[in-house]
Design a protein around this motif. Structure first.
Motif, PDB file in Angstrom:
ATOM      1  N   LEU A   1     -13.231  50.758 -54.145  1.00  0.00           N
ATOM      2  CA  LEU A   1     -13.179  49.323 -54.424  1.00  0.00           C
ATOM      3  C   LEU A   1     -14.519  48.576 -54.448  1.00  0.00           C
ATOM      4  N   LEU A   2     -15.809  49.382 -54.002  1.00  0.00           N
ATOM      5  CA  LEU A   2     -16.946  48.685 -54.202  1.00  0.00           C
ATOM      6  C   LEU A   2     -17.343  48.256 -55.704  1.00  0.00           C
ATOM      7  N   PRO A   3     -17.209  49.423 -56.472  1.00  0.00           N
ATOM      8  CA  PRO A   3     -17.727  49.210 -58.111  1.00  0.00           C
ATOM      9  C   PRO A   3     -16.591  48.157 -58.735  1.00  0.00           C
ATOM     10  N   VAL A   4     -15.306  48.242 -58.152  1.00  0.00           N
ATOM     11  CA  VAL A   4     -14.520  47.401 -58.684  1.00  0.00           C
ATOM     12  C   VAL A   4     -14.946  45.737 -58.620  1.00  0.00           C
ATOM     13  N   ALA A   5     -15.249  45.526 -57.434  1.00  0.00           N
ATOM     14  CA  ALA A   5     -15.815  44.165 -57.182  1.00  0.00           C
ATOM     15  C   ALA A   5     -17.378  43.810 -57.716  1.00  0.00           C
ATOM     16  N   ALA A   6     -17.991  45.074 -57.720  1.00  0.00           N
ATOM     17  CA  ALA A   6     -19.299  44.746 -58.280  1.00  0.00           C
ATOM     18  C   ALA A   6     -19.456  44.529 -59.670  1.00  0.00           C
ATOM     19  N   THR A   7     -18.458  45.215 -60.463  1.00  0.00           N
ATOM     20  CA  THR A   7     -18.605  45.064 -61.788  1.00  0.00           C
ATOM     21  C   THR A   7     -18.026  43.515 -62.208  1.00  0.00           C
ATOM     22  N   LEU A   8     -17.126  43.013 -61.506  1.00  0.00           N
ATOM     23  CA  LEU A   8     -16.693  41.649 -61.820  1.00  0.00           C
ATOM     24  C   LEU A   8     -17.930  40.551 -61.658  1.00  0.00           C
ATOM     25  N   LEU A   9     -18.608  40.987 -60.621  1.00  0.00           N
ATOM     26  CA  LEU A   9     -19.691  40.283 -60.323  1.00  0.00           C
ATOM     27  C   LEU A   9     -21.062  40.139 -61.440  1.00  0.00           C
ATOM     28  N   GLU A  10     -21.152  41.662 -61.877  1.00  0.00           N
ATOM     29  CA  GLU A  10     -22.184  41.866 -62.674  1.00  0.00           C
ATOM     30  C   GLU A  10     -21.896  41.078 -64.240  1.00  0.00           C
ATOM     31  N   LYS A  11     -20.620  41.386 -64.777  1.00  0.00           N
ATOM     32  CA  LYS A  11     -20.134  41.078 -65.756  1.00  0.00           C
ATOM     33  C   LYS A  11     -20.217  39.337 -65.899  1.00  0.00           C
ATOM     34  N   THR A  12     -19.891  38.717 -64.747  1.00  0.00           N
ATOM     35  CA  THR A  12     -20.037  37.286 -64.805  1.00  0.00           C
ATOM     36  C   THR A  12     -21.395  36.861 -65.031  1.00  0.00           C
ATOM     37  N   LEU A  13     -22.203  37.326 -63.875  1.00  0.00           N
ATOM     38  CA  LEU A  13     -23.617  37.101 -64.018  1.00  0.00           C
ATOM     39  C   LEU A  13     -24.321  37.492 -65.406  1.00  0.00           C
ATOM     40  N   PHE A  14     -23.924  38.626 -65.952  1.00  0.00           N
ATOM     41  CA  PHE A  14     -24.463  38.974 -67.514  1.00  0.00           C
ATOM     42  C   PHE A  14     -23.982  37.961 -68.306  1.00  0.00           C
ATOM     43  N   VAL A  15     -22.867  37.191 -68.469  1.00  0.00           N
ATOM     44  CA  VAL A  15     -22.559  36.247 -69.299  1.00  0.00           C
ATOM     45  C   VAL A  15     -23.267  34.894 -69.105  1.00  0.00           C
ATOM     46  N   ILE A  16     -23.453  34.589 -67.723  1.00  0.00           N
ATOM     47  CA  ILE A  16     -24.273  33.334 -67.600  1.00  0.00           C
ATOM     48  C   ILE A  16     -25.804  33.491 -67.652  1.00  0.00           C
ATOM     49  N   GLU A  17     -26.229  34.518 -67.258  1.00  0.00           N
ATOM     50  CA  GLU A  17     -27.852  34.752 -67.549  1.00  0.00           C
ATOM     51  C   GLU A  17     -28.126  34.858 -68.766  1.00  0.00           C
ATOM     52  N   GLY A  18     -27.238  35.518 -69.639  1.00  0.00           N
ATOM     53  CA  GLY A  18     -27.434  35.458 -71.100  1.00  0.00           C
ATOM     54  C   GLY A  18     -27.629  34.290 -71.758  1.00  0.00           C
ATOM     55  N   LEU A  19     -26.807  33.207 -71.175  1.00  0.00           N
ATOM     56  CA  LEU A  19     -26.698  31.704 -71.825  1.00  0.00           C
ATOM     57  C   LEU A  19     -27.843  31.171 -71.392  1.00  0.00           C
ATOM     58  N   MET A  20     -28.004  31.323 -69.827  1.00  0.00           N
ATOM     59  CA  MET A  20     -29.069  30.295 -69.615  1.00  0.00           C
ATOM     60  C   MET A  20     -30.394  30.492 -69.776  1.00  0.00           C
ATOM     61  N   HIS A  21     -30.791  31.755 -70.564  1.00  0.00           N
ATOM     62  CA  HIS A  21     -31.985  32.470 -70.948  1.00  0.00           C
ATOM     63  C   HIS A  21     -32.053  32.512 -72.328  1.00  0.00           C
ATOM     64  N   PRO A  22     -31.904  31.752 -73.385  1.00  0.00           N
ATOM     65  CA  PRO A  22     -31.971  32.043 -74.819  1.00  0.00           C
ATOM     66  C   PRO A  22     -33.501  32.100 -75.011  1.00  0.00           C
ATOM     67  N   VAL A  23     -33.547  32.686 -76.428  1.00  0.00           N
ATOM     68  CA  VAL A  23     -34.740  32.818 -77.140  1.00  0.00           C
ATOM     69  C   VAL A  23     -35.439  31.579 -77.270  1.00  0.00           C
ATOM     70  N   PHE A  24     -34.753  30.620 -77.867  1.00  0.00           N
ATOM     71  CA  PHE A  24     -35.266  29.390 -78.195  1.00  0.00           C
ATOM     72  C   PHE A  24     -35.219  28.467 -76.933  1.00  0.00           C
ATOM     73  N   ARG A  25     -35.896  27.229 -77.257  1.00  0.00           N
ATOM     74  CA  ARG A  25     -36.326  26.271 -76.057  1.00  0.00           C
ATOM     75  C   ARG A  25     -35.661  25.198 -76.302  1.00  0.00           C
ATOM     76  N   LEU A  26     -34.602  24.951 -77.310  1.00  0.00           N
ATOM     77  CA  LEU A  26     -34.135  23.712 -77.520  1.00  0.00           C
ATOM     78  C   LEU A  26     -33.351  22.916 -76.405  1.00  0.00           C
ATOM     79  N   TYR A  27     -32.938  23.704 -75.591  1.00  0.00           N
ATOM     80  CA  TYR A  27     -32.124  22.991 -74.591  1.00  0.00           C
ATOM     81  C   TYR A  27     -32.958  22.960 -73.229  1.00  0.00           C
TER      82      TYR A  27
END
Lengths: 440, 67
Positions: A369-395
């Motif tokens: 069960l542990l990796p099942v829960a961990a991967t939902l957390l990791e994937k959601t963080l992956f999506v959000i962090e990727g958008l929060m920290h773009p290359v450009f400084r526009l926003y």
């Protein structure tokens, strides 16, 4: 290994045990779980209708521009996660057929069904995330002939459809011989359903159909890991140079290790739930869990290894945008929680492999069960962090933040309710274990 | 020009390659049975249509109720 190990049972007893969920009256526990799942689905239907009436503003998702925050969040993270879960099913089943992994035969069909329902839920997440579901037909599909030339989103729609169709066909090919062999023992009330499923079936074709299923398994075992969860899903992100957390060829293998960890974990949990619910200790013996847990340990190790690759290259002498992203990830406690859960599962499963006398099914399921829960957390963080920290400084002037709203969290309740309802109903219609195969 | 066609090459040329192998196996593998192979293709086509038609009806119903 403790010894609920299977004592050999006769074919007749085996078939009767497999048919137990179909022929026996539903237990009180079954009815309670059914009611809870139906309640969960209704709750989510209310939450989604609230979103449909008021728009995506009721979610935590923002427009990434003047409102700050991120335009993708829990919905997209869940989409990736459910596609990953879908992997386990058909890959286990295809491997059984192609590589003759007979030990895993008892869980093959359950795993195929898991693929179908998990893929459906994943697709539903995209429909929800579109805001207006009719956009699938007013913009996504009409534009597909053009967008498929360059858009990873169009590739996703195409390949997920293909994957669903191949899985459903595979299930159809393998299920029909069982239904034909058992038709006199199945409930008369469901005869029209079985008749429909058996249209055009000829028992003399059984071995030819088995061969067709073999070819299909061959296609799936290449397509699913290499081109779906190691392909079009990561390419949605890996082809975006503006997001250092997403960009690069490492995403394919990384996504695959994450998907396989969550998928194997889910198959182990699901097999245990059915074994417990229907007293299938003879049909799904401890050896099945021991074998699956060894594969899970391998995939968990690869999961952590790929994280190490990304974090090391992102920390030592990385370009500034990559270094910023890596630094932000390192400061996120939920990221470490995710890695910790996978590490804990790996440590336990490794100890169990080294000292087999400590093997225990319940603890194995808990570790799964542990990796099942961990991967939902990791994937959601992956999506959000990727958008929060773009290359450009526009926003940078409107940095914002993201927290999933109650509407988004309710979608998880709905998704698990759909999964439960699907298995509760399907288990009363078709045998969840291949009777014909188990006969051989 | 190559950039414009990357998706076509990728999907039709690479990703679908295992499916082409499967279809060749169905039609020309042993034991050979064109009727069954065509039935298999019928499965693929009808499930594809059923899947999208089902989603179409669902989306249309939601459209009627909410928009």
């Amino acid at each position: 290994m403790n010894a609920s190990a299977a004592a050999p049972i006769s074919h007749e007893a085996r078939v009767a045990t497999i048919l137990r969920p179909i022929l026996e009256r539903p237990s009180r526990f079954y009815m309670v779980v059914l009611a809870i799942a139906a309640g969960g689905l209704l709750w989510w239907a209310y939450a989604w209708s609230f979103q449909l009436r008021n728009g995506l503003i009721v979610t935590g998702i923002a427009d990434w521009g003047t409102a700050g925050g991120v335009p993708w969040g829990f919905y997209v993270g869940s989409f990736i996660w459910w596609v990953g879960i879908a992997h386990g099913g058909i890959i286990v089943s295809a491997a059984v057929r192609l590589f003759n992994l007979t030990a895993f035969k008892p869980v093959a069909r359950m795993a195929e069904l898991l693929t179908l329902v998990a893929l459906s839920i994943a697709a539903l997440y995209i429909v929800i995330h579109l805001g207006r579901p009719d956009r699938v037909f007013s913009s996504v599909l009409p534009a597909l002939p053009t967008t498929i030339r360059t858009s990873p989103l169009a590739w996703d729609v195409t390949v997920i459809t293909l994957y669903f169709v191949l899985t459903a066909t595979y299930l159809g090919l393998t299920l029909r011989s069982d239904l034909y062999a058992l038709q006199n023992r199945l409930p008369k009330a469901l005869a029209p359903v079985y008749k429909l499923l058996l249209i055009g079936y000829r028992p003399e074709d059984k071995h030819k159909l088995e061969r067709m299923a073999w070819w299909l398994a061959l296609a799936v075992i290449v397509l699913a890991p290499l081109f779906l969860h190691g392909g079009v899903i990561p390419w949605l992100f890996a082809t975006m140079p503006g997001q250092p957390g997403w960009f690069g060829g490492a995403q394919g293998p990384q996504f695959l290790t994450i998907a396989l960890s969550s998928a194997l974990g889910s198959v182990i949990v699901m097999a245990y739930v059915f074994r417990k619910a229907y007293s299938w200790q003879e049909i799904i013996p401890d050896e099945v869990f021991a074998g699956l847990s060894r594969w899970l340990a391998l995939f968990a190790l690869l999961f952590l290894w790929m994280q190490l690759q990304q974090n090391l290259t992102g920390s030592v002498a990385a370009p500034s945008a990559v270094a910023d992203l890596t630094s932000a990830k390192m400061e996120e406690p939920l990221y470490w929680l995710s890695l910790g859960l996978v590490g804990l599962a790996l440590a336990y499963l490794a100890v169990q492999m080294i000292f087999p006398r400590y093997f225990n099914v319940e603890r194995t399921v808990a570790a799964a069960l542990l990796p099942v829960a961990a991967t939902l957390l990791e994937k959601t963080l992956f999506v959000i962090e990727g958008l929060m920290h773009p290359v450009f400084r526009l926003y940078e002037g409107v940095p914002g933040h993201y927290t999933p709203s109650w509407v988004e969290i309710s979608s998880a309740v709905g998704a698990f309710s759909i999964l439960l309802l699907f298995f509760l109903l399907v288990s009363r219609i078709v045998p969840l274990i291949e009777v014909e195969v188990s006969e051989e | 020009m190559i950039h414009l066609a990357v998706g076509v090459i990728l999907i039709l040329g690479i990703v679908l390659a295992p499916v082409y192998v499967m279809l060749l196996g169905w039609f020309f593998g042993s034991p050979r049975d064109f009727r069954l192979a065509l039935t298999g293709v019928g499965y693929l086509a009808s499930i594809t249509v059923g899947l999208w038609a089902g989603l179409g009806v669902f989306a249309a119903l939601l459209g009627l109720v909410f928009f």
